[in-house]
Design an enzyme around this catalytic site. Sequence first.
Site, PDB file in Angstrom:
ATOM      1  N   GLU A  57      68.480  66.206   6.613  1.00 38.14           N
ATOM      2  CA  GLU A  57      69.926  66.043   6.728  1.00 38.14           C
ATOM      3  C   GLU A  57      70.360  64.968   5.741  1.00 38.14           C
ATOM      4  OE1 GLU A  57      71.512  64.062  10.224  1.00 38.14           O
ATOM      5  OE2 GLU A  57      73.385  65.199  10.077  1.00 38.14           O
TER       6      GLU A  57
ATOM      7  N   LYS B 160      54.983  53.670  42.625  1.00 36.23           N
ATOM      8  CA  LYS B 160      53.835  54.289  43.305  1.00 36.23           C
ATOM      9  C   LYS B 160      53.991  54.418  44.821  1.00 36.23           C
ATOM     10  CE  LYS B 160      50.037  53.227  40.175  1.00 36.23           C
ATOM     11  NZ  LYS B 160      48.756  52.555  40.018  1.00 36.23           N
TER      12      LYS B 160
ATOM     13  N   ASP C 206      43.411  56.662  41.030  1.00 32.74           N
ATOM     14  CA  ASP C 206      42.970  55.296  40.698  1.00 32.74           C
ATOM     15  C   ASP C 206      41.667  54.985  41.443  1.00 32.74           C
ATOM     16  OD1 ASP C 206      44.888  54.433  38.914  1.00 32.74           O
ATOM     17  OD2 ASP C 206      46.230  53.676  40.466  1.00 32.74           O
TER      18      ASP C 206
ATOM     19  N   GLY D 212      37.876  48.148  31.538  1.00 32.38           N
ATOM     20  CA  GLY D 212      39.040  48.787  32.155  1.00 32.38           C
ATOM     21  C   GLY D 212      39.374  50.123  31.496  1.00 32.38           C
TER      22      GLY D 212
HETATM   23  P1  NAP Z   1      49.926  43.440  40.834  1.00 34.92           P
HETATM   24  O1  NAP Z   1      50.131  44.311  42.020  1.00 34.92           O
HETATM   25  O2  NAP Z   1      51.078  42.729  40.241  1.00 34.92           O
HETATM   26  O3  NAP Z   1      48.810  42.331  41.243  1.00 34.92           O
HETATM   27  C1  NAP Z   1      48.440  41.329  40.363  1.00 34.92           C
HETATM   28  C2  NAP Z   1      47.292  40.512  40.946  1.00 34.92           C
HETATM   29  O4  NAP Z   1      46.856  39.641  39.913  1.00 34.92           O
HETATM   30  C3  NAP Z   1      47.700  39.655  42.129  1.00 34.92           C
HETATM   31  O5  NAP Z   1      46.615  39.553  43.016  1.00 34.92           O
HETATM   32  C4  NAP Z   1      47.976  38.307  41.459  1.00 34.92           C
HETATM   33  O6  NAP Z   1      47.733  37.211  42.317  1.00 34.92           O
HETATM   34  C5  NAP Z   1      46.920  38.302  40.395  1.00 34.92           C
HETATM   35  N1  NAP Z   1      47.259  37.409  39.289  1.00 34.92           N
HETATM   36  C6  NAP Z   1      48.209  37.603  38.353  1.00 34.92           C
HETATM   37  N2  NAP Z   1      48.210  36.572  37.488  1.00 34.92           N
HETATM   38  C7  NAP Z   1      47.248  35.710  37.893  1.00 34.92           C
HETATM   39  C8  NAP Z   1      46.762  34.484  37.405  1.00 34.92           C
HETATM   40  N3  NAP Z   1      47.286  33.912  36.314  1.00 34.92           N
HETATM   41  N4  NAP Z   1      45.743  33.896  38.052  1.00 34.92           N
HETATM   42  C9  NAP Z   1      45.201  34.454  39.144  1.00 34.92           C
HETATM   43  N5  NAP Z   1      45.615  35.621  39.677  1.00 34.92           N
HETATM   44  C10 NAP Z   1      46.626  36.246  39.045  1.00 34.92           C
HETATM   45  O7  NAP Z   1      49.257  44.251  39.655  1.00 34.92           O
HETATM   46  P2  NAP Z   1      48.253  45.499  39.765  1.00 34.92           P
HETATM   47  O8  NAP Z   1      49.011  46.760  39.765  1.00 34.92           O
HETATM   48  O9  NAP Z   1      47.294  45.278  40.884  1.00 34.92           O
HETATM   49  O10 NAP Z   1      47.506  45.429  38.357  1.00 34.92           O
HETATM   50  C11 NAP Z   1      46.648  44.344  38.041  1.00 34.92           C
HETATM   51  C12 NAP Z   1      45.952  44.582  36.710  1.00 34.92           C
HETATM   52  O11 NAP Z   1      45.086  45.709  36.805  1.00 34.92           O
HETATM   53  C13 NAP Z   1      46.898  44.861  35.561  1.00 34.92           C
HETATM   54  O12 NAP Z   1      46.438  44.161  34.422  1.00 34.92           O
HETATM   55  C14 NAP Z   1      46.766  46.339  35.348  1.00 34.92           C
HETATM   56  O13 NAP Z   1      47.023  46.733  34.001  1.00 34.92           O
HETATM   57  C15 NAP Z   1      45.311  46.565  35.697  1.00 34.92           C
HETATM   58  N6  NAP Z   1      45.035  47.951  36.099  1.00 34.92           N
HETATM   59  C16 NAP Z   1      44.190  48.655  35.306  1.00 34.92           C
HETATM   60  C17 NAP Z   1      43.900  49.952  35.642  1.00 34.92           C
HETATM   61  C18 NAP Z   1      42.979  50.730  34.760  1.00 34.92           C
HETATM   62  O14 NAP Z   1      43.038  51.964  34.790  1.00 34.92           O
HETATM   63  N7  NAP Z   1      42.132  50.100  33.998  1.00 34.92           N
HETATM   64  C19 NAP Z   1      44.454  50.552  36.780  1.00 34.92           C
HETATM   65  C20 NAP Z   1      45.316  49.790  37.587  1.00 34.92           C
HETATM   66  C21 NAP Z   1      45.603  48.483  37.226  1.00 34.92           C
HETATM   67  P3  NAP Z   1      48.882  36.591  43.267  1.00 34.92           P
HETATM   68  O15 NAP Z   1      48.842  37.420  44.503  1.00 34.92           O
HETATM   69  O16 NAP Z   1      48.447  35.217  43.433  1.00 34.92           O
HETATM   70  O17 NAP Z   1      50.177  36.719  42.491  1.00 34.92           O
END
Ligand code: NAP
Length: 480
Positions: free
Chosen positions: A29, A279, A315, A446
């Site tokens: 275009e 979810k 998962d 992961g």
């Molecule tokens: P979420 O529900 O937000 O939970 C996050 C968790 O991480 C909570 O327990 C939180 O603790 C903790 N956390 C965050 N920052 C922290 C820090 N600085 N120090 C200590 N603890 C900390 O998240 P989610 O859905 O469970 O996902 C968590 C991670 O898993 C993400 O990085 C995600 O990408 C990954 N994941 C990967 C896959 C895969 O296929 N590989 C699948 C699912 C998830 P508090 O309770 O103290 O806040």
Amino acid sequence: MICVPVTGKSVPEVREQMAAAAKVADLVELRMDYMPGLALRALLENRPCPVIVTNRPLREGGAFAGAEADRVALLNEAVTLHAEYVDIEADSIVRIKRGPGTKFIVSHHDFERLPDNLEEIHSRIADSGADIVKIACMVRDIRENLRIFSLLRNSARPTILIGMGELGLVSRILGRKFGNVLTFGSLAHGKESAPGQITAQELRELYRYKKIGPGTDIYGVIANPVSHSMSPAIHNAAFEAAGIDAVYVPFKVEGDPVDFVRAYHTIGVRGYSVTLPHKERIIAAMDETDNLVKRIGALNTVVNRHGKLCGTNTDVSGAIGALEELGPLRGKKALLIGAGGAARAVAYGLIDRGAQVIIANRTLERGAKLAAEIGCEFCPLAEADSIRADVLINTTSVGMKPHTDEMPVRANALRAGMIVFDAVYNPPETRLLREAAALGCRTISGVEWFVRQAAAQFELWTGTPAPRAVMERVVYGKLV
Ligand code: NAP
């Protein structure tokens, strides 16, 4: 057809872009309104592909600020020079003379909204003598794309209907299934001619646009935000490798996912991946959920089985499958860092396999709550390195880019022979995994989890084995 809009400051520059565009698109275009003073004749000479000549006025969102007579004169010149198409605003068609070999695309733009009288505007343009009707409107709710699809499906006149903006993206891709004559793609990021446009290369390679047809099955990921998702790249590559006529798109769902799913049921979407923040809430839209979803209270996969929406959670099988590659889990002591959604899925899977689970979390109440619900031990994160576990699983986001120097636990929580699994997949090898490997632990990235949960979705949707190696290659390609 894919059309690339082109602008430039000189004839050689525009011609260079036309040549580049012709390699990825069917049409170019020429946005003459952005190129005042450039000779149309010189641009059209020995052109590398068919062209649309457009000279859009300010009132329709274009850049032509001169006299209306001059604007119309250039469009008439395009007809005289046998341009394949001219794009004419609905109010100026009567001022353009017909000529052999040139088709009239008569267009209407609305940069604010999808008008209530969309169908009426379409019929008015169709009746005006247009060879092709073009309407491009801003989409402000993802469900509005369904009006675009319905109009495309019912239109007797060749039509281009584009939903602009991020929420209109799916119309640019899926429109073809419903009869869209062409879609616009930019030559490169930053060269978009309208909000929400993606590149012609993404249309061709990521979404396999040219292969989309009336029989193509639709899949997608429901998320918000969604633009960062790797799922479209993985699943589209998998469909291609398996020779399946399907396309997978990102659905940015800002409102209630239940309303979204019910609305899109009308176009028979065959399956969804579901991720944050939908979810849990989306369960209310399911006709059926399996026991896993009922227990966990979250799903990541929707399968449309003969019109019935069935929710499941891959998962769990993805994470547990990755761990079981290294041996059975029964009787193993598993230290699970984190208490969010990922931890919850892994914890249920571990308990089902007969592992002894200890949850360690930064926020005590959250960790203790999950532990009590699952019926396992809890320990504060600060004390996690005192536990002698067989398996350590990080389900926090600690260590994820850009904070790649961080570790969720101190290195003295690790010892030789231990299995260390990190949910973080960006980078594929986190500092936790690097230090664990150096100490003689067996490690799981992961990426392994991510690919396994996606492969399980693919198999549930298609009933055919997932091309795991292809999916893995796509993920690593995106992460480097
Ligand atoms: P979420 O529900 O937000 O939970 C996050 C968790 O991480 C909570 O327990 C939180 O603790 C903790 N956390 C965050 N920052 C922290 C820090 N600085 N120090 C200590 N603890 C900390 O998240 P989610 O859905 O469970 O996902 C968590 C991670 O898993 C993400 O990085 C995600 O990408 C990954 N994941 C990967 C896959 C895969 O296929 N590989 C699948 C699912 C998830 P508090 O309770 O103290 O806040």
